[in-house]
Design a protein around this motif. Structure first.
Motif, PDB file in Angstrom:
ATOM      1  N   GLN A  27       0.713  -1.378  -0.142  1.00  0.00           N
ATOM      2  CA  GLN A  27       0.060  -0.004  -0.127  1.00  0.00           C
ATOM      3  C   GLN A  27       0.723   1.194  -0.005  1.00  0.00           C
ATOM      4  N   CYS A  30       2.123   1.988  -3.371  1.00  0.00           N
ATOM      5  CA  CYS A  30       1.276   2.691  -4.350  1.00  0.00           C
ATOM      6  C   CYS A  30       1.084   4.158  -3.988  1.00  0.00           C
ATOM      7  N   GLN A 150       0.484  -5.972  -9.347  1.00  0.00           N
ATOM      8  CA  GLN A 150       1.043  -5.103  -8.773  1.00  0.00           C
ATOM      9  C   GLN A 150       1.637  -3.690  -9.435  1.00  0.00           C
ATOM     10  N   LYS A 153      -1.431  -1.734 -10.318  1.00  0.00           N
ATOM     11  CA  LYS A 153      -1.448  -0.676  -9.342  1.00  0.00           C
ATOM     12  C   LYS A 153      -0.657   0.363  -9.258  1.00  0.00           C
ATOM     13  N   ASN A 154       0.618  -0.017  -9.362  1.00  0.00           N
ATOM     14  CA  ASN A 154       1.656   1.043  -9.450  1.00  0.00           C
ATOM     15  C   ASN A 154       1.404   2.342 -10.431  1.00  0.00           C
ATOM     16  N   LEU A 286      -4.826  -0.654 -15.279  1.00  0.00           N
ATOM     17  CA  LEU A 286      -5.615  -1.373 -14.392  1.00  0.00           C
ATOM     18  C   LEU A 286      -6.210  -2.598 -15.306  1.00  0.00           C
TER      19      LEU A 286
END
Length: 426
Positions: A27, A30, A150, A153-154, A286
């Motif tokens: 988290q 991110c 991931q 998301k990054n 995404l």
């Protein structure tokens, strides 16, 4: 008959805590990706406007950007190898963010040739480390299986950060002037450092960050192994041509607008161009993370390459401010795809090699070569002929990138499947 082992209460608590700590680090990663978006690129498209308002010419701005690009280019390979060997990637990334910000602030106080060149060179060198370090930290936290998800998301958080800072930056430029962008960058640097501190260094598996299993401890191979990997070099050449066409397009769009009497406020125009593309990149990143297994890396990258020549041709067709809307929408789609698909493709290509970040740096070196030459090339053509001619040349270069990727389709598609592949040196 042996009963199935059930974890004890203490084992369950330990496992829960470990997962919770790892989740916290992901988290925080991110959030770091969100805030670092404004830090890594320095002033970005606002640099050309800032210097144009201080009577710099397009070719002068172009060569200044190229100086920073060349400096970053020279640092790219060391950045990958240092990332592979680093035991504290988080701290290294934090130091580099501070250096980028301090060097960028120098140009606010003095626009002399020497200070401006020094500022861009330091920023370029430090920015070269950001990509490999983010990739290494991500791979070290997730391992191979969770990497693409991931990274999606990054990238989504990164684009969201660019979107928000561009929105705020446009408001600042409109209300207070372009100088306010420097203060915005300083604030986002502080927030980036806070996010990086929340990532636990112990959660980063340094073997996994190199593409190895946790139990492996192989030395980093020589550079010659990477240069023999044909698929890796074709990927790099394709992206070199793509970024030669792409890197200068947005800054030159902003500079063309700034030179038109009675046109939209230059700072606001630059902010809107960034806002449009970043807003598109968020859902695209995404979406790509969810579709890689179905479509494969080659097809997704091919789609991004198809959009670039269309985008440059549209920019060449007219200088109407509204034309930048579809141009930047296409930019958002292409960048959203490449931001997730390219790192994932290289990780698949080099899985088990122990030099994933060094391989990333090889590709970044080649695409950086294109990006660093792009402003000087485009600025020179625009200065001697016209912006329309410059954008037409960029469209032709983008077509060349598309043809290279298509020519080696069989080789590249061998490694674009979602399942792990062995490193090859065809």
């Amino acid at each position: 008959m042996n009963a199935e082992h059930k974890p004890s209460r203490s084992e369950s608590i330990t496992t829960f805590k470990a997962r919770n700590m790892s989740l916290r680090s992901l988290q925080a990663l991110c959030l770091a990706s969100f805030f670092i978006a404004d830090v890594r690129d320095g002033l970005g498209p606002f640099l050309g406007i800032f210097l144009t308002e201080r009577h710099w010419q397009p070719d002068e701005v172009g060569f200044l950007m190229t100086a920073g690009g060349v400096a970053g280019l020279l640092a790219t390979l060391p950045a990958g190898f240092i990332t592979d060997t680093s035991k504290n990637k988080r701290a290294l990334l934090a130091v580099l963010c501070v250096m980028i910000t301090v060097s960028t602030l120098l140009i606010w106080f003095s626009q002399g040739d020497g200070i401006a060149a020094f500022s861009q060179i330091i920023s370029g060198v430090c920015a070269a480390f950001v990509g490999p370090l983010i990739t290494g930290i991500t791979l070290g936290l997730t391992g191979q299986n969770g990497f693409s998800a991931q990274m999606g998301k990054n990238e989504a958080f990164n684009h969201a950060g660019n979107f928000l800072t561009a929105l705020i930056g446009g408001g600042i430029a409109w209300y207070w002037g372009i100088d306010g962008i420097f203060l915005l960058m300083a604030c986002t640097t502080v927030l980036t450092l806070c996010a990086l501190l929340a990532i636990r260094n112990k959660d980063i598996d340094n073997n996994a960050a190199r593409g190895l299993a946790s139990s492996e401890n192989q030395p980093i191979p020589s550079f010659s192994i990477l240069t023999k990997n044909t698929a890796l070099l074709v990927t790099g050449l394709t992206l070199l041509l793509f970024h030669l066409a792409n890197a200068a397009l947005l800054p030159m769009l902003s500079m063309r607008n700034a030179g038109i009497t009675g046109a939209m406020n230059p700072g606001l125009y630059a902010a809107i161009t960034v806002i449009i593309s970043q807003a598109v990149m968020i859902p695209v990143a995404l979406w790509v993370a969810l579709r890689i297994e179905r479509h494969g890396y080659w097809r997704l990258i091919m789609l991004a390459l198809l959009l670039m020549p269309v985008r440059a041709a549209m920019a060449a067709a007219t200088d109407t401010p509204l034309m930048m809307v579809p141009v930047q929408i296409l930019d958002g789609v292409a960048a959203g795809i490449l931001g997730v698909a390219v790192p994932g493709f290289i990780v698949k290509l080099l899985q088990g090699s122990g030099h994933v970040n060094a391989g990333q740096s090889v590709v970044m070196l080649m695409q950086g070569a294109g990006a660093s030459l792009s402003p000087a090339l485009t600025g020179t053509i625009a200065g001697r002929y016209s912006f329309s001619t410059a954008f037409s040349v960029l469209s032709v270069i983008a077509l060349a990138a598309l043809l290279v990727w298509w020519r080696y389709a069989d080789l590249l598609m061998t490694h674009s499947a979602a399942s792990p592949v062995k490193v090859v040196t065809d």
